[in-house]
Scaffold this active site. Sequence first.
Site, PDB file in Angstrom:
ATOM      1  N   GLU A   9       0.841  -1.196   0.000  1.00 54.06           N
ATOM      2  CA  GLU A   9       0.000   0.000   0.000  1.00 54.06           C
ATOM      3  C   GLU A   9       0.882   1.255   0.000  1.00 54.06           C
ATOM      4  O   GLU A   9       1.765   1.385   0.854  1.00 54.06           O
ATOM      5  CB  GLU A   9      -0.903  -0.019   1.240  1.00 54.06           C
ATOM      6  CG  GLU A   9      -1.914  -1.158   1.192  1.00 54.06           C
ATOM      7  CD  GLU A   9      -2.417  -1.583   2.567  1.00 54.06           C
ATOM      8  OE1 GLU A   9      -2.195  -0.851   3.545  1.00 54.06           O
ATOM      9  OE2 GLU A   9      -3.026  -2.672   2.656  1.00 54.06           O
ATOM     10  N   LEU A  24      -6.047  -1.968  -1.018  1.00 49.55           N
ATOM     11  CA  LEU A  24      -5.851  -1.952   0.425  1.00 49.55           C
ATOM     12  C   LEU A  24      -6.298  -3.299   1.009  1.00 49.55           C
ATOM     13  O   LEU A  24      -7.397  -3.423   1.534  1.00 49.55           O
ATOM     14  CB  LEU A  24      -6.646  -0.786   1.032  1.00 49.55           C
ATOM     15  CG  LEU A  24      -6.101  -0.192   2.319  1.00 49.55           C
ATOM     16  CD1 LEU A  24      -6.736   1.153   2.582  1.00 49.55           C
ATOM     17  CD2 LEU A  24      -6.294  -1.107   3.499  1.00 49.55           C
ATOM     18  N   GLU A  76      -4.331  -6.558   2.918  1.00 50.05           N
ATOM     19  CA  GLU A  76      -3.137  -7.306   3.336  1.00 50.05           C
ATOM     20  C   GLU A  76      -3.219  -8.759   2.886  1.00 50.05           C
ATOM     21  O   GLU A  76      -2.233  -9.357   2.476  1.00 50.05           O
ATOM     22  CB  GLU A  76      -2.964  -7.220   4.856  1.00 50.05           C
ATOM     23  CG  GLU A  76      -2.494  -5.863   5.356  1.00 50.05           C
ATOM     24  CD  GLU A  76      -3.585  -4.799   5.368  1.00 50.05           C
ATOM     25  OE1 GLU A  76      -4.780  -5.180   5.276  1.00 50.05           O
ATOM     26  OE2 GLU A  76      -3.259  -3.609   5.455  1.00 50.05           O
ATOM     27  N   GLN A 107       2.072  -2.159   5.717  1.00 50.25           N
ATOM     28  CA  GLN A 107       2.334  -0.789   6.149  1.00 50.25           C
ATOM     29  C   GLN A 107       2.695  -0.674   7.637  1.00 50.25           C
ATOM     30  O   GLN A 107       3.595   0.061   8.002  1.00 50.25           O
ATOM     31  CB  GLN A 107       1.120   0.062   5.831  1.00 50.25           C
ATOM     32  CG  GLN A 107       1.413   1.518   5.709  1.00 50.25           C
ATOM     33  CD  GLN A 107       0.319   2.221   4.935  1.00 50.25           C
ATOM     34  OE1 GLN A 107      -0.775   2.424   5.456  1.00 50.25           O
ATOM     35  NE2 GLN A 107       0.597   2.568   3.697  1.00 50.25           N
ATOM     36  N   PHE A 108       1.968  -1.395   8.466  1.00 48.52           N
ATOM     37  CA  PHE A 108       2.302  -1.524   9.887  1.00 48.52           C
ATOM     38  C   PHE A 108       2.056  -2.974  10.264  1.00 48.52           C
ATOM     39  O   PHE A 108       1.063  -3.559   9.818  1.00 48.52           O
ATOM     40  CB  PHE A 108       1.413  -0.619  10.762  1.00 48.52           C
ATOM     41  CG  PHE A 108       1.739   0.841  10.683  1.00 48.52           C
ATOM     42  CD1 PHE A 108       2.569   1.433  11.634  1.00 48.52           C
ATOM     43  CD2 PHE A 108       1.227   1.621   9.660  1.00 48.52           C
ATOM     44  CE1 PHE A 108       2.878   2.791  11.557  1.00 48.52           C
ATOM     45  CE2 PHE A 108       1.541   2.975   9.585  1.00 48.52           C
ATOM     46  CZ  PHE A 108       2.361   3.565  10.531  1.00 48.52           C
ATOM     47  N   ILE A 164      -1.287  -6.692   9.903  1.00 47.23           N
ATOM     48  CA  ILE A 164      -0.924  -7.890   9.147  1.00 47.23           C
ATOM     49  C   ILE A 164      -1.918  -9.032   9.352  1.00 47.23           C
ATOM     50  O   ILE A 164      -1.949  -9.983   8.584  1.00 47.23           O
ATOM     51  CB  ILE A 164       0.505  -8.357   9.523  1.00 47.23           C
ATOM     52  CG1 ILE A 164       1.106  -9.163   8.363  1.00 47.23           C
ATOM     53  CG2 ILE A 164       0.511  -9.158  10.823  1.00 47.23           C
ATOM     54  CD1 ILE A 164       2.589  -9.362   8.464  1.00 47.23           C
ATOM     55  N   PRO A 212      -5.095  -9.671   8.774  1.00 47.14           N
ATOM     56  CA  PRO A 212      -5.879 -10.232   7.659  1.00 47.14           C
ATOM     57  C   PRO A 212      -5.048 -11.153   6.753  1.00 47.14           C
ATOM     58  O   PRO A 212      -5.606 -11.981   6.044  1.00 47.14           O
ATOM     59  CB  PRO A 212      -6.346  -8.992   6.887  1.00 47.14           C
ATOM     60  CG  PRO A 212      -6.296  -7.891   7.883  1.00 47.14           C
ATOM     61  CD  PRO A 212      -5.144  -8.213   8.794  1.00 47.14           C
ATOM     62  N   HIS A 215      -0.487   0.988  15.875  1.00 50.57           N
ATOM     63  CA  HIS A 215       0.715   1.353  15.121  1.00 50.57           C
ATOM     64  C   HIS A 215       1.957   1.081  15.969  1.00 50.57           C
ATOM     65  O   HIS A 215       2.961   1.741  15.830  1.00 50.57           O
ATOM     66  CB  HIS A 215       0.682   2.831  14.715  1.00 50.57           C
ATOM     67  CG  HIS A 215      -0.457   3.196  13.817  1.00 50.57           C
ATOM     68  ND1 HIS A 215      -1.721   3.423  14.281  1.00 50.57           N
ATOM     69  CD2 HIS A 215      -0.528   3.335  12.470  1.00 50.57           C
ATOM     70  CE1 HIS A 215      -2.528   3.715  13.258  1.00 50.57           C
ATOM     71  NE2 HIS A 215      -1.831   3.660  12.147  1.00 50.57           N
TER      72      HIS A 215
END
Lengths: 338, 411
Positions: free
Chosen positions: A43, A72, A74, A96-97, A101, A103, A143
């Site tokens: 992403e 978008l 994962e 991204q973070f 993860i 999903p 995050h």
Amino acid sequence: MTATETKTQEARPGFKVMTLLEAITDAMRTEMRNDDRVVVFGEDVGKKGGVFGATLGLQDEFGEQRCFDTPLSECGIIGAGVGMALYGMRPIAEIQFLDFIYPAFDQIVSEAAKMRYRSGGEYTCPMVIRSPYGGGIRGGHYHSQSAEAYFCHTPGLKVVIPSTPADAKGLLIASIRDEDPVMFLEPKRIYRHGKGEVPLGEHVVPLGKGRIAREGKDVTILCYGAMVHVCEQAAEEAEKAGRSVEIVDLRTLVPLDEQIVLESVKKTGRAVVVYEAPKTCGYGAELSALIAEKCIEHLEGPVVRVAGFDTPFPYTLEPLYMPDVKRVLAGIEKTFVW
Amino acid sequence: MTARSKPKKKPVARPAAKAPARPAPKPAKRAPAPGPKAVPTETAPTGTVFFVLEDDGTVARGKDPNLPRDVLLFLYEQMVQVREFDRRMLMLQRQGRIGFYGPILGQEAATVGSVAALEARDWIFPALREGAAAMMRGLSLTTAISQLIGNELDRCKGRQMPCHYTFKEGNYYGMSSVIGTQISHAVGAAMAARIRGDDVVVLGYMGDGATSANDFHCGMNFAAVYRSPCVLFCQNNQWAISVPCSKQSVSETIAQKGIAYGMPFVRVDGNDVLAVYAATRDAVARARAGDGPTFIEAVTYRRLGHSSSDDPSKYRDEAEVKAWERKDPVDRFRRYLTARSLWNEAAETALKERIAKAVNDAIAAAEAVGPPADETLITDVFAQVTPQLREQLADAMAVAGKRVNDGAFPL
């Protein structure tokens, strides 16, 4: 020498001073030049260059075929990556973070990790899953998490965590070249925390080899990622109080360099394990068990864990949650006084 | 429901598929050649089912694709072999000679017709009931049965339950048991083929239940967004273990889910091998020409249980099963061939004898093979065995003193 100490240094010939983040970009750029099977996707990794900037410039240099944005999803990122890998590519997927993860957990645990084993070695999944992880950026629950233990508990995955710019580059290149899926977890707290010398061009740090980040003789600290820097500061403090601290930066959690761990603990007779994930069933629990199983007769005191809390990651009280210099020092003392 | 329900809305014709940008490569030996008719895809849900064969095996005027004789016979012989193999393997399971089996009775045309529409270089990502595809690609019966046993000849090295074949030389991927994950893999492989510039199309299978899974959404979306050269093929056999398709989704059809992804789709009679072949052939041609993915729903029926462990009489009406028997894909196609004088009793007898012998020989050969070596417990976790794994095996072997698994779990 810590990463921060090189901040003002000029680089030697053949090296460049860069942040850990820049070293990660440099690793991908180097391998994308070396091997046209390497593709980078996730992403916002294309034009934007990633939310942290880890893929800056890659789409410009290699085009949209080799560095591209994804929907978008994962699950889709990792699922498609597995398909690319078994077809013969060397995909690098950015999540991204690490907090996002989950999903993709099924694709990682049930598919990527088991591809080689379940097909008797016919199909493999040489894929790197890169993801910023860990606390220290005021990111709240979603995050900040350190989820490495989930992946360490899954046979078939390698788990790599760098703590210096040079290691970030060398370990990432080794991960891209590895024949198996690698979770490459990037301590985002130290993405731009000081700089270090990084070899230009080819630089490989083999997986499965830890490093002695600091030599000492009284107590061993086992750590990885951003905690290495916290432990280095704690070691400086402890030194003033007359405790000589050895720090082992594991670099690769799976496969673990057991030898470096056991040799250090046998030498010092004391061990503190520092990690920012929730304490219970964290990676430090595995290290404690390993020490108990293989060198208990060398121990002069209990193995102590200094870790995050068994709570969801907090926002306002993050400084209390995170292991810091004071807690590491207290951990060190517990190995002497018990 | 029946496979050919009345259209509720007027079908909207889609323009015929573009001709491939480059000439199609020569078909591999025995691989069927493309026929003349294009199968219209839909852009709106209609419920229409594309078919060639009537239930009695006759063909409506103008619908016969007139495939060459060798293609027709290839399709038929494969279907008969699949059925016989299936019957025999279920028997082996009932006799306790294999641990599990997922029968495909009634779905032979859907697998055989779709695989036959590919070139040998194209890739196949199967679900549970497409094992026949591996054998069509050249996996020997002995090796296939070895997989069902989990012996030393098993390409999975005894690591997976039965029906999880893998056959890389045939570009046949070894699936997991997780529903739907292979859809994303098929799409990813197709994306890779496109990035590499390979002239390869990927066929990814799923069942109706998988259309509810995460990876269906991810896979369909990625396939369409990247215009990846793949065909996603849903064998709607009406049942996901005990859950009927009507409880899986309230979409009027599964095929129409393609609309949301901007993907052409087609609903085809899955018990009609000529229809399946034609629909897949056209979808493959579109993918090969760079026109992106197609979603196919093959409407068929699972006549037996989900697996050897399932008893469908507990949750469905036997009358429904009987109704579908009248649409039997093998019988329909045999009547078609017989009416064209391409098949007769003698040919049928000879074929069945040949298959029976081949299956018998393969069972005997596979059953003579021993279990995989103990070492295979720890190999292939990674490319190199880690010291930790060596230690774990050594510890176990030191205690066991001999083979740990002698074929029985002493519970």
